[in-house]
Design an enzyme around this catalytic site. Structure first.
Site, short mmCIF file in Angstrom:
data_model
loop_
_atom_site.label_atom_id
_atom_site.label_comp_id
_atom_site.label_asym_id
_atom_site.label_seq_id
_atom_site.Cartn_x
_atom_site.Cartn_y
_atom_site.Cartn_z
N THR A 15 0.86 -1.19 0.00
CA THR A 15 0.00 0.00 0.00
C THR A 15 0.90 1.24 0.00
O THR A 15 2.00 1.21 0.53
CB THR A 15 -0.95 0.03 1.22
OG1 THR A 15 -0.21 0.28 2.41
CG2 THR A 15 -1.73 -1.28 1.36
N GLY A 16 0.40 2.30 -0.63
CA GLY A 16 1.25 3.48 -0.76
C GLY A 16 2.43 3.19 -1.67
O GLY A 16 3.49 3.78 -1.52
N SER A 19 4.27 6.04 -4.51
CA SER A 19 5.14 7.19 -4.23
C SER A 19 6.16 6.85 -3.14
O SER A 19 5.96 5.91 -2.36
CB SER A 19 4.23 8.35 -3.79
OG SER A 19 4.96 9.42 -3.26
N TYR A 170 -0.22 12.06 14.61
CA TYR A 170 0.65 11.21 13.80
C TYR A 170 1.43 10.21 14.67
O TYR A 170 1.47 9.01 14.39
CB TYR A 170 1.62 12.08 13.00
CG TYR A 170 2.56 11.29 12.12
CD1 TYR A 170 2.09 10.67 10.96
CD2 TYR A 170 3.91 11.16 12.43
CE1 TYR A 170 2.95 9.93 10.15
CE2 TYR A 170 4.78 10.43 11.62
CZ TYR A 170 4.29 9.81 10.48
OH TYR A 170 5.13 9.07 9.68
#
Ligand SMILES: NC(=O)c1ccc[n+]([C@@H]2O[C@H](COP(=O)([O-])OP(=O)(O)OC[C@H]3O[C@@H](n4cnc5c(N)ncnc54)[C@H](OP(=O)(O)O)[C@@H]3O)[C@@H](O)[C@H]2O)c1
Length: 296
Positions: A15-16, A19, A170
């Site tokens: 996933t991701g 980039s 975060y």
């Protein structure tokens, strides 16, 4: 890596992967021979990466799944589509992540950092676990951050409704990655599926700050062009994720946190059994599954 991994005939889902660290990881896994599926929202970038994967993995294939992991339905659709197409999954890399300057909520009404960084990997791993177990030996690697050390799980306000602060949201989500992985590793004991987290280090040149404040973006932009000793290139950052995901040296290693390319020590709170179990149960409630659905 001392021995080059041989991932021919293996299937990875990153996933991701469109980039930054995820893209670099996907390309390296392809170079080792794996067939690689990547997930992201940006179709154009994703198509480009899929082509790059295909150019590297010989007889292997590349696939792009376009979807926003902020949505539980999208996570479910991704898992269902992947299971329809494939009968094995050797490596799941939960890497997609976000850093939000301002508090926002997903289509499911959940604070976005918590939803994307923690609940999406939690749900996706649950949905794909049977495939992973059937394909064992298999690995689940979740990209965390050194900032997990600053994090605390605020059960009274997990979604930071009272006082949103980007770094706290975060750091909490990245601590949640470590706690989730620790509990996952325990539950998968004896299945041949390992679960680890990887901290890529500080990689300012990725697109990671796209939703950070202007000040944050400028600072990181500056960091990315200055030769600073505490920053890493995308290749260097991804190296830790890749080692956790593919290095034969770490066959069977589970429940560990990787940093600077090797097993390292995670924060004290990440070892708190009460927090770990409570977070698991609460997370299961958020995504609507039984907290016991992963007992092997
Ligand atoms: N850069 C750092 O310094 C650093 C440090 C420690 C940890 N990390 C972690 O490393 C991971 C990768 O970050 P990066 O630095 O490589 O940043 P990046 O270049 O922005 O990559 C993030 C990836 O996640 C995907 N993504 C983000 N939100 C998504 C969503 N809602 N649904 C689907 N995909 C989504 C993006 O794809 P699309 O844009 O195509 O949607 C992209 O492929 C993150 O988990 C981050 O927390 C980064």
């Amino acid at each position: 890596m001392s021995t080059k991994p041989d991932l021919r005939n293996q299937v990875a889902l990153v996933t991701g992967g469109t980039s930054g660290i995820g893209r670099e990881t996907a390309l390296k896994l392809a170079e080792y021979g794996a067939s690689v599926a990547i997930v992201g929202r940006n179709r154009k970038r994703g198509r480009k990466v899929a082509k790059e994967i295909e150019a590297r993995n010989g007889d292997g294939w590349a696939e792009l799944y376009v979807g926003d992991l902020a949505s539980k339905d999208n996570v479910r659709n991704l898992a269902a589509e992947f299971e329809d197409r494939h009968d094995r999954l050797d490596l799941l890399v939960n890497n997609a992540g976000t850093f939000r300057h301002q508090r926002s909520e997903t289509v499911d009404g959940i604070e976005a950092t918590f939803a994307i960084n923690h609940l999406a990997p939690f749900l996706l791993t649950h949905l794909l676990i049977d495939l992973l177990v059937e394909s064992a030996p298999a690995r689940v690697v979740t990209t965390t951050s050194e900032l997990h050390e600053n994090g605390t799980i605020d059960f009274a306000d997990l979604e930071r409704e009272r006082d949103y602060e980007d770094m706290a949201a975060y750091s909490q989500s990245k601590l949640a990655n470590v706690l989730f992985t620790d509990e996952l590793a325990r539950r998968l004991d004896g299945t041949g599926v390992t679960a680890t987290t990887a901290n890529p280090g500080f990689v300012p040149e990725t697109a990671f700050t796209r939703e950070a404040s202007i000040r944050g973006r400028l600072t990181l932009g500056l960091f990315s062009i200055l030769p600073l000793p505490f920053t890493k290139s995308v290749e260097e950052g991804a190296e830790t994720v890749i080692r956790a995901a593919a290095s034969p040296e770490y066959d069977g290693v589970t429940g560990e946190y990787f940093s600077d390319g090797d097993v390292a020590e995670s924060s004290d709170e990440s070892h708190d059994a009460e927090v770990r179990k409570r977070l698991w149960d609460v997370s299961a409630g958020f995504v609507g599954i039984s907290p016991d659905s992963l007992d092997f």
